[in-house]
Design a protein around this motif. Sequence first.
Motif, PDB file in Angstrom:
ATOM      1  N   THR A 324       0.878  -1.206   0.002  1.00 42.35           N
ATOM      2  CA  THR A 324       0.052   0.009  -0.028  1.00 42.35           C
ATOM      3  C   THR A 324       0.908   1.193   0.084  1.00 42.35           C
ATOM      4  OG1 THR A 324      -1.807  -1.143   1.175  1.00 42.35           O
ATOM      5  CG2 THR A 324      -1.879   1.399   1.247  1.00 42.35           C
ATOM      6  N   GLY A 325       0.601   2.196  -0.879  1.00 45.89           N
ATOM      7  CA  GLY A 325       1.357   3.366  -1.023  1.00 45.89           C
ATOM      8  C   GLY A 325       1.166   4.377   0.176  1.00 45.89           C
ATOM      9  N   VAL A 326       1.857   4.910   0.474  1.00 44.34           N
ATOM     10  CA  VAL A 326       1.667   6.304   1.477  1.00 44.34           C
ATOM     11  C   VAL A 326       2.118   7.759   0.618  1.00 44.34           C
ATOM     12  CG1 VAL A 326       2.998   7.301   3.194  1.00 44.34           C
ATOM     13  CG2 VAL A 326       2.748   5.154   3.192  1.00 44.34           C
ATOM     14  N   VAL A 327       1.251   8.305   0.680  1.00 44.36           N
ATOM     15  CA  VAL A 327       0.961   9.746   0.117  1.00 44.36           C
ATOM     16  C   VAL A 327       0.686  10.869   1.167  1.00 44.36           C
ATOM     17  CG1 VAL A 327       0.081  10.948  -1.896  1.00 44.36           C
ATOM     18  CG2 VAL A 327       0.160   8.525  -2.189  1.00 44.36           C
ATOM     19  N   ALA A 328       1.551  11.688   1.298  1.00 47.15           N
ATOM     20  CA  ALA A 328       1.470  12.296   2.213  1.00 47.15           C
ATOM     21  C   ALA A 328       1.636  14.014   2.162  1.00 47.15           C
ATOM     22  CB  ALA A 328       2.337  12.196   3.680  1.00 47.15           C
ATOM     23  N   LEU A 329       0.819  14.772   2.374  1.00 46.00           N
ATOM     24  CA  LEU A 329       0.924  16.095   2.357  1.00 46.00           C
ATOM     25  C   LEU A 329       1.212  17.018   3.596  1.00 46.00           C
ATOM     26  CD1 LEU A 329       0.799  18.295   0.032  1.00 46.00           C
ATOM     27  CD2 LEU A 329      -1.471  18.940   0.619  1.00 46.00           C
ATOM     28  N   PHE A 330       2.637  17.713   3.720  1.00 48.79           N
ATOM     29  CA  PHE A 330       2.476  18.268   5.086  1.00 48.79           C
ATOM     30  C   PHE A 330       1.910  19.753   4.772  1.00 48.79           C
ATOM     31  CE2 PHE A 330       6.462  16.065   6.773  1.00 48.79           C
ATOM     32  CZ  PHE A 330       5.738  14.815   6.874  1.00 48.79           C
ATOM     33  N   VAL A 331       1.215  20.218   5.828  1.00 46.84           N
ATOM     34  CA  VAL A 331       0.855  21.673   5.880  1.00 46.84           C
ATOM     35  C   VAL A 331       1.184  22.486   6.868  1.00 46.84           C
ATOM     36  CG1 VAL A 331      -1.726  22.946   5.729  1.00 46.84           C
ATOM     37  CG2 VAL A 331      -1.239  20.774   4.468  1.00 46.84           C
ATOM     38  N   ARG A 332       1.519  23.647   6.938  1.00 49.31           N
ATOM     39  CA  ARG A 332       1.869  24.721   7.723  1.00 49.31           C
ATOM     40  C   ARG A 332       1.494  26.030   7.615  1.00 49.31           C
ATOM     41  NH1 ARG A 332       8.221  26.819   7.592  1.00 49.31           N
ATOM     42  NH2 ARG A 332       7.809  28.291   5.767  1.00 49.31           N
ATOM     43  N   ARG A 333       1.245  26.698   8.540  1.00 49.08           N
ATOM     44  CA  ARG A 333       0.553  28.136   8.558  1.00 49.08           C
ATOM     45  C   ARG A 333       1.963  29.053   8.564  1.00 49.08           C
ATOM     46  NH1 ARG A 333      -4.768  28.014   8.254  1.00 49.08           N
ATOM     47  NH2 ARG A 333      -5.977  26.121   8.866  1.00 49.08           N
ATOM     48  N   VAL A 334       1.712  30.170   7.687  1.00 51.31           N
ATOM     49  CA  VAL A 334       2.750  31.099   7.645  1.00 51.31           C
ATOM     50  C   VAL A 334       1.874  32.264   7.659  1.00 51.31           C
ATOM     51  CG1 VAL A 334       4.719  32.074   6.332  1.00 51.31           C
ATOM     52  CG2 VAL A 334       4.415  29.709   6.224  1.00 51.31           C
ATOM     53  N   ASP A 335       2.115  33.236   8.750  1.00 54.57           N
ATOM     54  CA  ASP A 335       1.352  34.522   8.998  1.00 54.57           C
ATOM     55  C   ASP A 335      -0.249  34.189   8.865  1.00 54.57           C
ATOM     56  OD1 ASP A 335       3.403  35.998   9.659  1.00 54.57           O
ATOM     57  OD2 ASP A 335       3.781  36.279   7.562  1.00 54.57           O
ATOM     58  N   ALA A 384       5.663   8.466  11.210  1.00 54.44           N
ATOM     59  CA  ALA A 384       5.851   8.878  12.905  1.00 54.44           C
ATOM     60  C   ALA A 384       4.641   9.878  13.156  1.00 54.44           C
ATOM     61  CB  ALA A 384       7.156   9.594  13.086  1.00 54.44           C
ATOM     62  N   ARG A 385       4.072  10.820  12.406  1.00 59.79           N
ATOM     63  CA  ARG A 385       3.080  11.715  12.710  1.00 59.79           C
ATOM     64  C   ARG A 385       1.602  11.318  12.180  1.00 59.79           C
ATOM     65  NH1 ARG A 385       4.753  17.533  12.868  1.00 59.79           N
ATOM     66  NH2 ARG A 385       7.017  17.505  13.189  1.00 59.79           N
ATOM     67  N   ALA A 386       1.641   9.970  11.347  1.00 62.26           N
ATOM     68  CA  ALA A 386       0.399   9.474  10.896  1.00 62.26           C
ATOM     69  C   ALA A 386      -0.778   9.515  11.810  1.00 62.26           C
ATOM     70  CB  ALA A 386       0.773   8.061  10.078  1.00 62.26           C
ATOM     71  N   ASP A 387      -0.552   9.194  12.838  1.00 60.14           N
ATOM     72  CA  ASP A 387      -1.750   8.841  13.991  1.00 60.14           C
ATOM     73  C   ASP A 387      -2.344  10.202  14.041  1.00 60.14           C
ATOM     74  OD1 ASP A 387      -1.262   6.237  13.893  1.00 60.14           O
ATOM     75  OD2 ASP A 387      -0.233   5.990  15.823  1.00 60.14           O
ATOM     76  N   GLY A 388      -1.624  11.423  14.063  1.00 54.27           N
ATOM     77  CA  GLY A 388      -2.384  12.608  14.294  1.00 54.27           C
ATOM     78  C   GLY A 388      -2.750  13.372  13.153  1.00 54.27           C
ATOM     79  N   ALA A 389      -2.708  12.685  11.847  1.00 50.52           N
ATOM     80  CA  ALA A 389      -3.012  13.305  10.651  1.00 50.52           C
ATOM     81  C   ALA A 389      -4.662  13.743  10.578  1.00 50.52           C
ATOM     82  CB  ALA A 389      -2.829  12.315   9.374  1.00 50.52           C
ATOM     83  N   GLY A 390      -4.663  15.004  10.107  1.00 43.68           N
ATOM     84  CA  GLY A 390      -6.007  15.608   9.808  1.00 43.68           C
ATOM     85  C   GLY A 390      -6.786  15.166   8.882  1.00 43.68           C
ATOM     86  N   ASP A 392      -6.803  11.279   7.019  1.00 45.43           N
ATOM     87  CA  ASP A 392      -6.141   9.823   6.820  1.00 45.43           C
ATOM     88  C   ASP A 392      -7.080   8.869   6.171  1.00 45.43           C
ATOM     89  OD1 ASP A 392      -4.818   7.347   7.113  1.00 45.43           O
ATOM     90  OD2 ASP A 392      -4.380   7.539   9.463  1.00 45.43           O
ATOM     91  N   VAL A 393      -7.022   8.676   4.977  1.00 44.58           N
ATOM     92  CA  VAL A 393      -8.014   7.724   4.254  1.00 44.58           C
ATOM     93  C   VAL A 393      -7.211   6.890   3.300  1.00 44.58           C
ATOM     94  CG1 VAL A 393      -9.995   7.837   2.840  1.00 44.58           C
ATOM     95  CG2 VAL A 393      -9.687   9.512   4.545  1.00 44.58           C
ATOM     96  N   SER A 407      -3.667   3.626  -1.679  1.00 43.36           N
ATOM     97  CA  SER A 407      -2.549   4.292  -1.096  1.00 43.36           C
ATOM     98  C   SER A 407      -3.323   4.898  -0.101  1.00 43.36           C
ATOM     99  CB  SER A 407      -1.919   5.470  -1.975  1.00 43.36           C
ATOM    100  OG  SER A 407      -1.305   5.055  -3.078  1.00 43.36           O
ATOM    101  N   ARG A 408      -2.254   5.061   1.124  1.00 43.63           N
ATOM    102  CA  ARG A 408      -2.830   5.660   2.375  1.00 43.63           C
ATOM    103  C   ARG A 408      -2.567   7.264   2.322  1.00 43.63           C
ATOM    104  NH1 ARG A 408      -0.690   4.929   8.582  1.00 43.63           N
ATOM    105  NH2 ARG A 408      -2.184   6.139   9.834  1.00 43.63           N
TER     106      ARG A 408
END
Length: 457
Positions: A324-335, A384-390, A392-393, A407-408
Amino acid sequence: MTATGLMLPRRVAAPLSVSRLAASAAAVDGGVMSNPEVLGWLDSRRREHAQRVERIPFAALRGWGFDERTGDLRHVSGRFFSVHGLRVRSDFGPVSAWSQPIIRQPEIGILGIALRDFDGVPHLLMQAKPEPGNVNGVQLSPTVQATKSNYLRVHGGSAVPYLDLFRRSEPGAVVSDVLQSEQGSWFLHKRNRNMIVEVGPEAEAGEDFAWLTLGQVNALLRQDNLVNMDARTVLSCLPDWRQDDTQRALHADREIRSWITRRRAEHEVEVVRIGLDQTVGWHRTAEEVAHERALHFKVVAVDVSSHRREVPAWSQPLLEPYGTGVVALFVRRVDGVPHALLRARAEPGFLNVVELGPTVQCAPENYAHLPVADQPPYLAEALARADGAGYDVVLSEEGGRFWHARSRYLIIEVESDFPALSDDFRWVTPCQLDELLRYNHHVNVQARTLVAALRAW
């Protein structure tokens, strides 16, 4: 107009505005159909579209065979698609040279969603469509999902419903019309015409179709293996109804465009088409073409029967990935403005060398034998951060060419000072992504899924 959609769409009076889309996205409790009615309709379609899909040896394929000279796997008509070999040299990733099978389908298909107002709220005409490679048979699909061979009826089957809404649409009714790629590691230069077209009250829903609000579709995007890949890519081409402040983007639009052009110019990817029999490290048996180390994917054959498809029975090859693939997008807030971490990916099947992909895109099993330094960037961080993902499907890739490919998909919010590791990564706002999606071949199919998910997040 009948449910086949043979009449041209009537141009609706009001243009598709951000406020209209926002109203549709806010209609999460239903419109034409209530949420319980939608789930009941999907259940009925699954029962009605039950398919028999059986793995078979290559010798049992009807209408398909291996070329005696090259070993390529192709259809006797010369249409649909073929599987041949590819020799690759690339500076992207830990392996600089390899050969592999790849699907070649030079036709440009149509993936289209019709959009119509009900009581002033835009609704999307979605299809319950079975595919032989789906893990669960029927998934939610665009109004039209058809290759050129299919809609020209090379297979001798029935006509594609609603096709003329897209092939003969009035220019003023077209919301989006752009060529987008598919998986660059599995397809060679594959692309489809992604379309969204506004229609009027003459467009009616047939029994395999339903008018859903954007809010209802967004909710279904949170369920495993329900909204198919083709629907997700078209949804990403809708204008973004959530506006961010472009003046506070970390990088100006012109900087993003220049960065993409530079990565396309600087990354080196050389591909040479070869016979399937020449793919080093791969072997062919009676039932599969597979990698000698059981990595990446294999090519298999299936026999299919379905009394509700354009053709009631057929056989075909499918590509079956390992793991199963892993496809992740990291998001952060800038201002206060959200930014997504995109990677400029060079894949052998891309038409323009590089497209923007998610932060992480891989099948971890394919890298397990490599040293830590050669693991995909951010993979360990994503897991490592997957369990806290906003978000996760587990979502399926295209079931017409791939067998149980899943893919996850993850959206993970990170700290405001989270770094970009190299020049292949950039922080891009949703508004900038929306602009890039107006043009051909800028955002890859995995990232487009996450764009659709990000808007529903």
